[in-house]
Design a protein around this motif. Structure first.
Motif, mmCIF file in Angstrom:
data_model
loop_
_atom_site.group_PDB
_atom_site.id
_atom_site.type_symbol
_atom_site.label_atom_id
_atom_site.label_comp_id
_atom_site.label_asym_id
_atom_site.label_seq_id
_atom_site.Cartn_x
_atom_site.Cartn_y
_atom_site.Cartn_z
ATOM 1 N N PHE A 68 -7.011 4.902 -5.187
ATOM 2 C CA PHE A 68 -6.686 5.217 -3.658
ATOM 3 C C PHE A 68 -7.847 5.861 -3.058
ATOM 4 O O PHE A 68 -8.799 6.355 -3.804
ATOM 5 C CB PHE A 68 -5.628 6.205 -3.664
ATOM 6 C CG PHE A 68 -5.559 7.147 -4.473
ATOM 7 C CD1 PHE A 68 -6.187 8.361 -4.229
ATOM 8 C CD2 PHE A 68 -4.850 7.147 -5.783
ATOM 9 C CE1 PHE A 68 -6.362 9.761 -5.191
ATOM 10 C CE2 PHE A 68 -4.676 8.258 -6.605
ATOM 11 C CZ PHE A 68 -5.438 9.350 -6.371
ATOM 12 N N THR A 69 -8.077 5.876 -1.664
ATOM 13 C CA THR A 69 -9.322 6.215 -1.104
ATOM 14 C C THR A 69 -9.088 7.710 -0.687
ATOM 15 O O THR A 69 -7.953 8.302 -0.799
ATOM 16 C CB THR A 69 -9.473 5.637 0.292
ATOM 17 O OG1 THR A 69 -8.365 5.905 1.347
ATOM 18 C CG2 THR A 69 -9.434 4.015 0.052
ATOM 19 N N GLU B 230 -10.965 12.534 -4.999
ATOM 20 C CA GLU B 230 -9.504 11.806 -4.492
ATOM 21 C C GLU B 230 -8.336 12.617 -5.351
ATOM 22 O O GLU B 230 -7.297 12.502 -4.687
ATOM 23 C CB GLU B 230 -9.600 10.352 -4.576
ATOM 24 C CG GLU B 230 -10.610 9.879 -3.378
ATOM 25 C CD GLU B 230 -12.188 9.734 -4.077
ATOM 26 O OE1 GLU B 230 -13.114 9.365 -3.098
ATOM 27 O OE2 GLU B 230 -12.287 10.066 -5.054
ATOM 28 N N LEU C 39 1.109 4.223 -2.916
ATOM 29 C CA LEU C 39 0.995 5.633 -2.705
ATOM 30 C C LEU C 39 2.261 6.413 -3.055
ATOM 31 O O LEU C 39 1.842 7.536 -3.543
ATOM 32 C CB LEU C 39 0.376 5.837 -1.289
ATOM 33 C CG LEU C 39 -0.830 5.035 -0.748
ATOM 34 C CD1 LEU C 39 -1.231 5.636 0.573
ATOM 35 C CD2 LEU C 39 -1.923 5.244 -1.714
ATOM 36 N N GLU D 23 -6.219 8.150 1.692
ATOM 37 C CA GLU D 23 -5.027 7.925 1.021
ATOM 38 C C GLU D 23 -4.622 9.007 0.344
ATOM 39 O O GLU D 23 -3.369 9.228 0.041
ATOM 40 C CB GLU D 23 -5.032 6.727 0.267
ATOM 41 C CG GLU D 23 -5.167 5.491 1.173
ATOM 42 C CD GLU D 23 -5.047 4.204 0.242
ATOM 43 O OE1 GLU D 23 -4.856 2.764 0.747
ATOM 44 O OE2 GLU D 23 -5.774 4.152 -0.787
ATOM 45 N N SER E 102 0.922 -1.391 -0.041
ATOM 46 C CA SER E 102 -0.042 0.068 0.030
ATOM 47 C C SER E 102 1.027 1.418 0.001
ATOM 48 O O SER E 102 0.644 2.115 -0.728
ATOM 49 C CB SER E 102 -1.028 0.037 1.253
ATOM 50 O OG SER E 102 -1.764 1.135 1.274
ATOM 51 N N ASN E 103 1.969 1.314 0.886
ATOM 52 C CA ASN E 103 2.626 2.619 1.020
ATOM 53 C C ASN E 103 3.707 2.549 -0.505
ATOM 54 O O ASN E 103 3.716 3.626 -0.681
ATOM 55 C CB ASN E 103 4.014 2.358 2.322
ATOM 56 C CG ASN E 103 2.964 2.500 3.460
ATOM 57 O OD1 ASN E 103 1.777 3.109 3.560
ATOM 58 N ND2 ASN E 103 3.553 2.057 4.638
ATOM 59 N N ALA F 28 -5.169 14.303 -3.841
ATOM 60 C CA ALA F 28 -3.753 13.740 -4.264
ATOM 61 C C ALA F 28 -2.676 14.869 -4.964
ATOM 62 O O ALA F 28 -1.424 15.069 -4.465
ATOM 63 C CB ALA F 28 -3.789 12.611 -4.707
ATOM 64 N N GLU G 96 -2.646 11.108 2.160
ATOM 65 C CA GLU G 96 -1.240 10.909 2.525
ATOM 66 C C GLU G 96 -0.453 10.873 1.098
ATOM 67 O O GLU G 96 0.776 11.290 1.214
ATOM 68 C CB GLU G 96 -1.301 9.295 2.673
ATOM 69 C CG GLU G 96 -2.052 8.995 3.767
ATOM 70 C CD GLU G 96 -1.923 7.446 4.159
ATOM 71 O OE1 GLU G 96 -0.852 6.901 3.955
ATOM 72 O OE2 GLU G 96 -2.964 6.757 4.614
ATOM 73 N N ILE G 97 -0.994 11.049 -0.075
ATOM 74 C CA ILE G 97 -0.164 11.170 -1.228
ATOM 75 C C ILE G 97 0.141 12.685 -1.299
ATOM 76 O O ILE G 97 1.110 12.950 -1.839
ATOM 77 C CB ILE G 97 -1.051 10.555 -2.477
ATOM 78 C CG1 ILE G 97 -1.263 9.179 -2.485
ATOM 79 C CG2 ILE G 97 -0.304 11.226 -3.848
ATOM 80 C CD1 ILE G 97 -2.287 8.761 -3.301
#
Length: 264
Positions: A33-34, A151, A8, A37, A4-5, A155, A40-41
């Motif tokens: 990606f959610t 999303e 991203l 997430e 997952s990481n 991002a 996070e990106i």
């Protein structure tokens, strides 16, 4: 690094490279990606900028006006991060060569005098603000044809690309339902009101404090807060003069202006 990481990180690198090289990329597949997430990106992408020497200077809100929600086809308040490389000098010439398909929108910018490290009430919010200024944000989605999902745009750091800030003022009263005019080469391109920004731009400070608290982040004193657009955005063209005027007469907040460089 987990799968997952790693996924991203690849997205963050893709978007950062697109911005750095001014080259558009395709939207990511639906569900790639959610929403959490996406933020996070965003942070990972900004971390890449910081590693190249850029410094954090503040935060921006997006889709605070109904006009922007309609224009972009979304229905949620979003936020992104600002770095010093995004700052353009007021009244100067801005080169469009570092953008993909830039647009400009009139905004209000605040500068903080106290650290924001928790949720604020409306009364507390004013005590955390040093000054306010008319401003314009240059947005530049890194996605091809300026097409994206909620999303996707989060991002992509909410399409943040540049900002121009006018003279600072303590005249917070000028923010209440003040007329907003964005002119291109002296002609009105967009006309609206500061009331389009959450009803009153000072409410953006409350929203920022809540968003930061939820993300377990703080905002240092001396940071910029771009409150969101008062109107829809306009495409930028080479060789033009762009101005933003907020209010009128003795109660006016003021204006901000920049030129775009002529085509090569």
């Amino acid at each position: 690094m987990s799968e997952s990481n790693s996924r991203l990180a690849i997205v963050a690198k893709t978007l950062d490279t697109a911005a750095h090289q001014a080259r558009a990329v395709d939207q990511f597949p639906a569900g790639h990606f959610t929403l959490p997430e996406a933020y996070e990106i965003q942070r990972a992408s900004i971390a890449r900028r910081v590693s190249r020497g850029e410094e954090m200077v503040g935060i921006k809100l997006g889709f605070t006006s109904r006009a922007k929600m309609i224009q972009m086809g979304v229905d949620s308040l979003i936020w992104g991060l600002l770095t010093d490389d995004m700052l353009e000098e007021e009244g100067a010439v801005v080169s469009l060569s570092r953008f993909i398909h830039p647009r400009v929108e009139p905004e209000v910018c605040f500068i903080t005098k106290r650290t924001i490290d928790g949720p604020l009430t409306a009364l507390e919010a004013v005590e955390h603000i040093e000054a306010v200024a008319p401003a314009m944000e240059i947005i530049d989605s890194r996605y091809r044809n300026f097409k994206f999902t909620l999303e996707d745009v989060i991002a992509d750091n909410c399409s943040s690309a540049g900002l121009v800030v006018g003279a600072w003022s303590r005249n917070f009263d000028a923010l209440t339902n003040a007329g907003v005019r964005m002119q291109i080469d002296g002609r009105n391109a967009q006309v609206g009101s500061t009331a389009a920004i959450l009803g009153q731009p000072l409410r953006s400070i409350v929203q920022v404090s809540r968003l930061l608290s939820a993300a377990e982040m703080g905002l240092p004193a001396g940071s910029l807060i771009m409150a969101g657009a008062a109107t829809a955005a306009e495409a930028l063209r080479p060789g033009t003069t762009v101005e933003c005027h907020i209010g009128s007469g003795s109660t006016a907040l003021g204006s901000a202006m920049f030129h775009t460089a002529a085509a090569a």
